[in-house]
Design a protein around this motif. Structure first.
Motif, mmCIF file in Angstrom:
data_model
loop_
_atom_site.group_PDB
_atom_site.id
_atom_site.type_symbol
_atom_site.label_atom_id
_atom_site.label_comp_id
_atom_site.label_asym_id
_atom_site.label_seq_id
_atom_site.Cartn_x
_atom_site.Cartn_y
_atom_site.Cartn_z
ATOM 1 N N PHE A 179 1.605 11.909 5.780
ATOM 2 C CA PHE A 179 2.283 10.724 6.286
ATOM 3 C C PHE A 179 1.756 10.323 7.659
ATOM 4 O O PHE A 179 1.248 11.151 8.416
ATOM 5 N N ASP A 183 -0.993 8.398 3.678
ATOM 6 C CA ASP A 183 -0.371 7.107 3.960
ATOM 7 C C ASP A 183 -0.574 6.746 5.426
ATOM 8 O O ASP A 183 0.136 7.235 6.299
ATOM 9 N N GLU A 184 -1.557 5.889 5.691
ATOM 10 C CA GLU A 184 -1.894 5.470 7.061
ATOM 11 C C GLU A 184 -2.082 6.690 7.977
ATOM 12 O O GLU A 184 -1.428 6.793 9.034
ATOM 13 N N THR A 187 -6.297 7.096 0.270
ATOM 14 C CA THR A 187 -5.754 6.908 1.608
ATOM 15 C C THR A 187 -5.556 5.437 1.928
ATOM 16 O O THR A 187 -6.432 4.602 1.671
ATOM 17 N N ASN A 188 -4.375 5.109 2.448
ATOM 18 C CA ASN A 188 -4.083 3.754 2.906
ATOM 19 C C ASN A 188 -4.667 3.554 4.297
ATOM 20 O O ASN A 188 -4.507 4.402 5.177
ATOM 21 N N LYS A 197 0.819 -1.214 0.000
ATOM 22 C CA LYS A 197 0.000 0.000 0.000
ATOM 23 C C LYS A 197 0.856 1.268 0.000
ATOM 24 O O LYS A 197 0.659 2.174 -0.821
ATOM 25 N N SER A 198 1.789 1.357 0.928
ATOM 26 C CA SER A 198 2.621 2.561 1.029
ATOM 27 C C SER A 198 3.518 2.720 -0.192
ATOM 28 O O SER A 198 3.713 3.838 -0.690
ATOM 29 N N LEU A 236 1.504 4.333 -3.018
ATOM 30 C CA LEU A 236 1.315 5.778 -2.879
ATOM 31 C C LEU A 236 2.608 6.539 -3.131
ATOM 32 O O LEU A 236 2.601 7.606 -3.765
ATOM 33 N N ARG A 237 3.721 6.003 -2.671
ATOM 34 C CA ARG A 237 4.999 6.680 -2.873
ATOM 35 C C ARG A 237 5.392 6.718 -4.345
ATOM 36 O O ARG A 237 6.060 7.651 -4.783
#
Length: 280
Positions: free
Chosen positions: A84, A169-170, A200-201, A40-41, A44-45
């Motif tokens: 973040f 991200d989370e 959104t994660n 997931k992250s 997004l990155r």
């Protein structure tokens, strides 16, 4: 439209994200869910270009953002704001200055080096803080705020970028249930009122159901579910999270943040998620 075609990311011999194909229309609020390590992250990155895809193409409004360099890449990272889990504020600076840092890619290098902000920029920063209910802390050092307050400052900073896309991200992983609700309410309000695309994660199924019109489920780097929140059936949850060691389905209460007061039966906290999934 945010488009991803066969997007893959490798770290040495490990494939973190594999052949992701997604089309996200402008103005949609999307939740990306899955276990830790699902990719997931990393996804997004790659969208924000903090890391580059090993293969595949990412486009926004027809522009291949995965190929951008230099000033054009900085412009994309201005238009695609990132929030973040750990806030990424400058603790020794006051809240107002942290929010104003969201304007850096809109300004000349000379003004940035001198740290000069206009009255209009300061007024916009205060307005963003007021919207998020934290204007009273504008002159307080960011490092003295609670986690929930710091995340709201980070959202205000993202708004100062005047983005077209917000990637979170989370954003609630380290927050208590009440602050998690405030943060998710804020992101949903931004999506609804400004029409800004929000991706959104999330670890939590209840949060995805309550806030996201569309849910993308990832497992082992691949998209295994993509659809409306109401289609998150038991079978879909099993595809995303797998099963516990005895072969039974994962309990949704384990993945809950308890931020929806309409569902009082759910009492587990975010902190309970990782130990419960550790055996997977």
């Amino acid at each position: 439209m945010l488009e991803m075609r066969k997007v893959t990311r490798r770290f040495g011999g490990n494939v973190a994200v594999k052949n992701v194909e997604l089309d996200i229309p402008n103005g949609q609020m999307v939740g990306v869910i899955g276990r830790s390590g699902a990719g997931k992250s990393t996804l997004l990155r790659m969208i924000n270009r903090l890391i580059d895809p090993s293969e595949g193409v990412i486009k926004f409004s027809g522009v291949e953002v995965s190929a951008l360099r230099g000033a054009k890449l900085r412009a994309w990272q201005r238009d695609c704001a990132m929030i973040f889990q750990q806030f990424n504020l400058v603790p020794r600076l006051d809240v107002l200055t942290n929010v104003l840092l969201g304007r850096l890619n809109h300004r000349s290098t000379a003004l940035n080096l001198m740290g000069i902000f206009s009255d209009a920029e300061r007024a916009s920063a205060i307005a963003a803080l007021e919207r998020l209910g934290i204007a009273q802390a504008a002159l307080q050092r960011a490092g003295t705020l609670s986690g929930g307050q710091q995340q709201r400052v980070a959202i205000a900073r993202a708004l100062m970028q005047q983005p077209k896309v917000i990637l979170a991200d989370e954003p609630i992983a380290s927050l208590d249930p009440m602050n998690a609700k405030i943060v998710m309410d804020s992101l949903a309000d931004i999506n609804r009122r400004e029409g800004i695309t929000v991706v959104t994660n999330l670890h939590t199924l209840d949060t995805a159901r309550n806030y996201c019109e569309r849910v993308v489920g990832m497992a082992a780097g691949e998209v295994v579910f993509d659809g409306p929140a109401e289609d998150l059936t038991t079978e879909a949850v099993r595809m995303i999270y797998g099963a516990v060691s005895d072969g039974s389905d994962i309990s949704e209460e384990i993945t809950s943040t308890s931020i929806d007061t309409r569902r009082p039966k759910v009492k587990a906290s975010t902190a309970s998620l990782e130990p419960a999934l550790a055996g997977f």
